[in-house]
Write an enzyme that holds these catalytic residues in place. Sequence first.
Site, PDB file in Angstrom:
ATOM      1  CG  ASN A 206      -0.203  -0.134   2.508  1.00  0.00           C
ATOM      2  OD1 ASN A 206       0.567   0.750   2.871  1.00  0.00           O
ATOM      3  ND2 ASN A 206      -0.393  -1.237   3.219  1.00  0.00           N
ATOM      4  CE  LYS A 286       9.136 -11.954 -13.868  1.00  0.00           C
ATOM      5  NZ  LYS A 286       9.895 -11.504 -15.026  1.00  0.00           N
ATOM      6  CG  PHE A 320      -2.973   5.600  12.966  1.00  0.00           C
ATOM      7  CD1 PHE A 320      -2.180   5.343  14.084  1.00  0.00           C
ATOM      8  CD2 PHE A 320      -2.874   6.848  12.355  1.00  0.00           C
ATOM      9  CE1 PHE A 320      -1.322   6.304  14.579  1.00  0.00           C
ATOM     10  CE2 PHE A 320      -2.014   7.821  12.844  1.00  0.00           C
ATOM     11  CZ  PHE A 320      -1.238   7.552  13.962  1.00  0.00           C
ATOM     12  CE  LYS A 334     -11.557   0.698  10.331  1.00  0.00           C
ATOM     13  NZ  LYS A 334     -10.703   1.314   9.326  1.00  0.00           N
TER      14      LYS A 334
HETATM   15  N1  CTP Z   1      -4.404  -3.360  11.700  1.00  0.00           N
HETATM   16  C1  CTP Z   1      -3.812  -4.457  12.294  1.00  0.00           C
HETATM   17  N2  CTP Z   1      -3.765  -5.637  11.636  1.00  0.00           N
HETATM   18  C2  CTP Z   1      -4.318  -5.779  10.417  1.00  0.00           C
HETATM   19  C3  CTP Z   1      -4.941  -4.662   9.802  1.00  0.00           C
HETATM   20  C4  CTP Z   1      -4.970  -3.460  10.466  1.00  0.00           C
HETATM   21  O1  CTP Z   1      -3.305  -4.342  13.401  1.00  0.00           O
HETATM   22  N3  CTP Z   1      -4.258  -6.954   9.802  1.00  0.00           N
HETATM   23  C5  CTP Z   1      -4.443  -2.080  12.446  1.00  0.00           C
HETATM   24  C6  CTP Z   1      -3.732  -0.923  11.772  1.00  0.00           C
HETATM   25  O2  CTP Z   1      -2.377  -0.836  12.191  1.00  0.00           O
HETATM   26  C7  CTP Z   1      -4.521   0.282  12.269  1.00  0.00           C
HETATM   27  C8  CTP Z   1      -5.920  -0.281  12.481  1.00  0.00           C
HETATM   28  O3  CTP Z   1      -5.776  -1.698  12.540  1.00  0.00           O
HETATM   29  O4  CTP Z   1      -4.057   0.756  13.494  1.00  0.00           O
HETATM   30  C9  CTP Z   1      -6.938   0.071  11.440  1.00  0.00           C
HETATM   31  O5  CTP Z   1      -6.598  -0.428  10.211  1.00  0.00           O
HETATM   32  P1  CTP Z   1      -7.561  -0.270   8.952  1.00  0.00           P
HETATM   33  O6  CTP Z   1      -6.973  -0.999   7.804  1.00  0.00           O
HETATM   34  O7  CTP Z   1      -7.916   1.158   8.742  1.00  0.00           O
HETATM   35  O8  CTP Z   1      -8.860  -0.939   9.464  1.00  0.00           O
HETATM   36  P2  CTP Z   1      -9.394  -2.403   9.381  1.00  0.00           P
HETATM   37  O9  CTP Z   1      -9.714  -2.858  10.734  1.00  0.00           O
HETATM   38  O10 CTP Z   1      -8.458  -3.255   8.621  1.00  0.00           O
HETATM   39  O11 CTP Z   1     -10.777  -2.217   8.643  1.00  0.00           O
HETATM   40  P3  CTP Z   1     -11.121  -1.903   7.114  1.00  0.00           P
HETATM   41  O12 CTP Z   1      -9.923  -2.291   6.318  1.00  0.00           O
HETATM   42  O13 CTP Z   1     -12.295  -2.749   6.874  1.00  0.00           O
HETATM   43  O14 CTP Z   1     -11.417  -0.446   7.077  1.00  0.00           O
END
Ligand code: CTP
Length: 393
Positions: A206, A286, A320, A334
């Site tokens: 990402n 690959k 976050f 969340k």
């Molecule tokens: N996070 C985590 N482990 C994951 C994905 C996310 O610990 N596998 C943590 C990130 O570090 C961040 C928080 O979860 O602090 C929110 O991540 P985000 O991707 O915005 O939210 P998700 O819970 O994954 O929800 P969605 O993708 O459905 O918005």
Amino acid sequence: MKILIGITGCIALYKVAELVSSLRKSGNELKIVMTQSAEKLVSKDLFSAVGNCEVYSDSNAFEIKNGFIPHTELSKWPDVFVVAPATANTIAKIAHGIADNLLTMVCLAHDGNKKLLVPAMNYRMYENAATQANLQILRDRGWWILEPSVGHLACGEFGKGRYPENELVREAIEILNSEKPLKDMKLLITAGPTWESIDPVRIISNRSSGKMGYELAKMAVRLGATVTLISGPTNLSVPHFVNEFIRVESAQQMFDAVTKKFDQMDAVIMAAAVADYTPIDISKSKIKKDSDELNIPLKKTIDILKYLGERKKDKILVGFAVETDSLEEYAKEKMVKKNLDMIIANKAEAMGNDQNNVIIFKRDGIVKRVGPDEKGRIALAILSELAELWNRS
Ligand code: CTP
């Protein structure tokens, strides 16, 4: 901040001109004291010009004007006292209370506890048992000794004795001058993206640059926390003075590293943009472009933050939420779902930028909006909310 800089007669003193200039540019008030040997190498005028400040030397030691006695007045003046570069000779004098020039007189009269020594010399002089014993005396008396770096020395030899990067000196000054609301806190911060391998050359990732997490780590050190930074792949240099730095690549590696450290921590900030999905299988070779379409089956990764939330006990957990839509609603959701004490909501477009614009939600209903601002200042705002939770607990 008021910074008094002592400069001694080491060839590396030319590097201190840049230090003085940059400290002045960031709005600090400076005064400088040079030893006679330093003055033999560079004129006082150079430092006076780049620092826009008064430069004192031995010729001023007994210039008492209107009750201003240079060594006692200078010793009381600064917020932070820095001796850079510090020669073995001056180190020995300070350690043994010898006050035979203006700088060492100031050192003897100074009773502050924000004092930094930056030794620079030939590596045999540095490693000499006498110098090491003197440095230990000074450490025990509250001086922060910034270790010299290893490299080519002015004498043409190679070893430990080089004047360190000025960035390190500047950061040490900031640390000395900061309040310590996170003192005694063991803080784990994650940063950056994760890389999920598809085959030996391709990944899913990402746009996270890691800047927000790295700024949080840097500022948390300033505020007194013991910081472990676990980072996915980034192009950033490791923040100076973090206590531990662990590099990981995938979400699984981040999970392993975080859970290994979790028990020892008082608080965790998950600033990393952890991949939510990862390929079910990683192709060993690959993948060739044989077909017009390619489908890669993905499976969910473990939600690290949720996992921690279920085991947090009295630890402080901060997450976050990066969103494109319904920012506030999703962020609050969340915070509850993952059992967090605080969540920082930001728009997805902040990813990779130097600036951010965030909303801080706390479990007790407090909401703060910060920015748009540099990520360093956003980090300080987040950490001051963390400090409030820490001092409450
Ligand atoms: N996070 C985590 N482990 C994951 C994905 C996310 O610990 N596998 C943590 C990130 O570090 C961040 C928080 O979860 O602090 C929110 O991540 P985000 O991707 O915005 O939210 P998700 O819970 O994954 O929800 P969605 O993708 O459905 O918005």
